[in-house]
Design an enzyme around this catalytic site. Sequence first.
Site, short mmCIF file in Angstrom:
data_model
loop_
_atom_site.label_atom_id
_atom_site.label_comp_id
_atom_site.label_asym_id
_atom_site.label_seq_id
_atom_site.Cartn_x
_atom_site.Cartn_y
_atom_site.Cartn_z
N CYS A 75 0.83 -1.21 0.00
CA CYS A 75 0.00 0.00 0.00
C CYS A 75 0.87 1.27 0.00
O CYS A 75 1.54 1.52 -0.99
CB CYS A 75 -0.99 -0.07 1.17
SG CYS A 75 -2.45 0.93 0.85
N HIS A 165 -3.24 -4.59 1.84
CA HIS A 165 -2.62 -4.96 3.11
C HIS A 165 -2.78 -6.47 3.30
O HIS A 165 -3.82 -6.91 3.81
CB HIS A 165 -3.33 -4.27 4.27
CG HIS A 165 -3.08 -2.81 4.37
ND1 HIS A 165 -2.16 -2.27 5.22
CD2 HIS A 165 -3.63 -1.77 3.71
CE1 HIS A 165 -2.16 -0.95 5.10
NE2 HIS A 165 -3.04 -0.62 4.18
N GLU A 167 -1.12 -8.14 5.43
CA GLU A 167 -0.79 -8.41 6.85
C GLU A 167 -2.00 -8.26 7.78
O GLU A 167 -1.94 -8.63 8.93
CB GLU A 167 0.37 -7.51 7.30
CG GLU A 167 0.01 -6.08 7.65
CD GLU A 167 -0.29 -5.19 6.44
OE1 GLU A 167 -0.25 -5.65 5.29
OE2 GLU A 167 -0.61 -4.01 6.67
N1 GLN Z 1 -3.77 6.40 0.77
C1 GLN Z 1 -2.49 6.20 1.36
C2 GLN Z 1 -1.40 6.98 0.62
O1 GLN Z 1 -1.64 7.50 -0.41
C3 GLN Z 1 -2.12 4.73 1.39
C4 GLN Z 1 -3.12 3.98 2.25
C5 GLN Z 1 -2.58 2.76 2.90
O2 GLN Z 1 -1.37 2.52 3.00
N2 GLN Z 1 -3.50 1.98 3.41
O3 GLN Z 1 -0.32 7.05 1.12
#
Ligand code: GLN
Length: 185
Positions: A75, A165, A167
């Site tokens: 992410c 994610h 995890e």
């Molecule tokens: N929206 C976040 C970003 O742009 C990432 C979200 C996440 O890691 N769950 O950094």
Amino acid sequence: MKIGVLALQGAVREHIRHIELCGHEGIPVKKVEQLEEIEGLILPGGESTTLRRLMNLYGFKEAMQQSDLPMFGTCAGLIVLASDIVDEEGYLKKLDVTVARNSFGRQVDSFEADLDVKGIDHKVNGVFIRAPHIVEAHNDAEVLSRIDDRIVAVREGKYLGVSFHPELTDDFSMTKYFIEEVIGS
Ligand code: GLN
């Protein structure tokens, strides 16, 4: 094996748990010197703007650009690894992909999905929270998974990046893939 989790911000403990479920030791990495003690590094999800700011502050940007450690970004961690970010400058530029941030809607639009991932023989359960997607994988970056026409997992040599994610579920197969296939190869 000792696997580090960048512990500046985000879902650190959950990644350590997955590393331990794989039978390895998870190390929270708070100082650049610790990069010498590990065999791979996980960059967790969180907020990539904050993560980049803290990485600048603690010297991680340079140290990680110079490092040849295998890295796995989830992410926000994927955003940090990417060579290009839509409407922003790429940061570490380790993984040759263009990412778009927040491309599955807002926090309330978080969802779970069972994904087909190349190299893993069962559906992988992933949680998407204000997740980015990979707009394009360039050159040697191999697409491992998609949702409809959106790329959500990519590998390029010793770098692995996913939009979601892994995890936050009990399925530790993405971490196992990183340790066995990416670090192990
Ligand atoms: N929206 C976040 C970003 O742009 C990432 C979200 C996440 O890691 N769950 O950094």
